[in-house]
Design a protein around this motif. Structure first.
Motif, mmCIF file in Angstrom:
data_model
loop_
_atom_site.group_PDB
_atom_site.id
_atom_site.type_symbol
_atom_site.label_atom_id
_atom_site.label_comp_id
_atom_site.label_asym_id
_atom_site.label_seq_id
_atom_site.Cartn_x
_atom_site.Cartn_y
_atom_site.Cartn_z
ATOM 1 N N LEU A 89 0.345 -1.280 -0.111
ATOM 2 C CA LEU A 89 -0.103 -0.036 -0.453
ATOM 3 C C LEU A 89 0.658 1.356 0.080
ATOM 4 O O LEU A 89 0.538 1.917 -0.787
ATOM 5 N N LEU A 90 1.901 1.067 0.141
ATOM 6 C CA LEU A 90 2.927 2.491 0.978
ATOM 7 C C LEU A 90 3.529 2.141 -0.805
ATOM 8 O O LEU A 90 3.638 3.898 -0.904
ATOM 9 N N PHE A 91 4.027 1.352 -1.446
ATOM 10 C CA PHE A 91 4.400 1.424 -2.221
ATOM 11 C C PHE A 91 3.611 2.500 -3.799
ATOM 12 O O PHE A 91 3.740 3.072 -4.652
ATOM 13 N N VAL A 92 2.242 1.656 -3.247
ATOM 14 C CA VAL A 92 1.712 2.338 -4.213
ATOM 15 C C VAL A 92 1.692 3.560 -4.376
ATOM 16 O O VAL A 92 0.933 4.323 -5.238
ATOM 17 N N LYS A 93 0.939 3.902 -2.677
ATOM 18 C CA LYS A 93 0.796 5.524 -2.712
ATOM 19 C C LYS A 93 1.935 6.209 -2.744
ATOM 20 O O LYS A 93 1.520 7.518 -3.464
ATOM 21 N N ILE A 94 3.697 6.064 -2.941
ATOM 22 C CA ILE A 94 4.865 6.955 -2.750
ATOM 23 C C ILE A 94 4.489 6.881 -5.000
ATOM 24 O O ILE A 94 4.704 8.192 -4.661
ATOM 25 N N MET A 95 4.472 5.406 -5.385
ATOM 26 C CA MET A 95 4.229 6.034 -6.823
ATOM 27 C C MET A 95 2.689 6.929 -7.585
ATOM 28 O O MET A 95 3.401 7.200 -8.221
#
Lengths: 137, 103
Positions: A89-95
């Motif tokens: 989820l964090l990865f998707v938010k930063i992307m």
């Protein structure tokens, strides 16, 4: 398919984690972040040394958006320690921030440049370079 | 390792923001100042993610970074519209006057 690939990646991460502290694509993240820092160095040098508003816009508009995208992608990979749902989820938010900046940074550059052009801010010509008083201010 | 990398990245990013402050200080046109403010704002969003990595709370700081990037974009658009509209109208009237005097 997504769940399956996540499982495979978690096995890889555990295997690497037994050896060292750093997952191999955290190294990719380090490299991306350092490359982004080099681009931001180009932006700040250009903002100081270029003589004209449009050339400064050239330095800031390109280098700023590319370096932001590279550093954020690098930190998205660095913070990806275990492959749990929260870190995905964090990865998707930063992307998502990267995608947002990919869209908005050229847009704001375009709006500022159009405002400057309608304000009769003329580009520097070759004959202006010989007059240092106009450049210095 | 990751902590030291985040500290070095963040302090280097902060040091490279100082030329932008110089450009805000001496910038000949307001557009230069607005451009430097825009660059600083974008880099602050990045710095927030780095600070979140340092504190192991990236899930909280990422939301701040999203809000900051949004606010930065809106401020750049609003200021460019404002400068465009006020100055352009006045210039247009002066141009109309000059044209009328010539004809």
């Amino acid at each position: 398919m997504m769940i399956e690939s996540m499982g495979v990646l978690r096995v890889v991460a555990e295997a690497v984690d037994a050896g060292g502290g750093i997952v191999p694509f955290q190294i990719i993240g380090f490299v991306l972040a350092v490359v982004g820092l080099v681009f931001f160095l180009g932006t700040s040098v250009g903002m100081v040394r270029f003589p004209d508003f449009y050339t400064r816009m050239h330095a800031a508009g390109k280098g700023d958006s590319l370096s932001t995208m590279l550093i954020l992608s690098g930190f998205a990979l660095i913070t990806m320690e275990d492959f749990s749902l929260g870190s995905w989820l964090l990865f998707v938010k930063i992307m998502g921030i990267v995608l947002f900046i990919y869209i908005t940074s050229p847009t704001s550059s375009h709006a500022l440049m159009r405002a400057a052009f309608e304000d009769d801010e003329m580009p520097l010509e070759e004959k202006d370079l010989n007059k240092p008083s106009k450049v210095k201010k | 390792m990751i902590d030291w990398f985040a500290i070095i990245m963040g302090s280097t990013l902060f040091l490279l923001m100082i030329p932008m402050v110089y450009r805000i200080w001496v910038g000949p046109t307001p557009f230069d100042r607005m451009l430097a403010v825009n660059v600083i704002g974008t880099k602050t969003a990045v710095l927030l993610v780095i600070i979140g990595t340092l504190f192991d709370r990236v899930d909280m700081f990422v939301d701040f970074a999203i809000a900051y990037a949004l606010l930065n974009f809106v401020s750049a658009i609003v200021v460019s519209r404002y400068l465009n509209r006020t100055i352009s109208l006045r210039e247009m009237e002066e141009r109309e006057k000059a044209k009328g005097a010539k004809v």
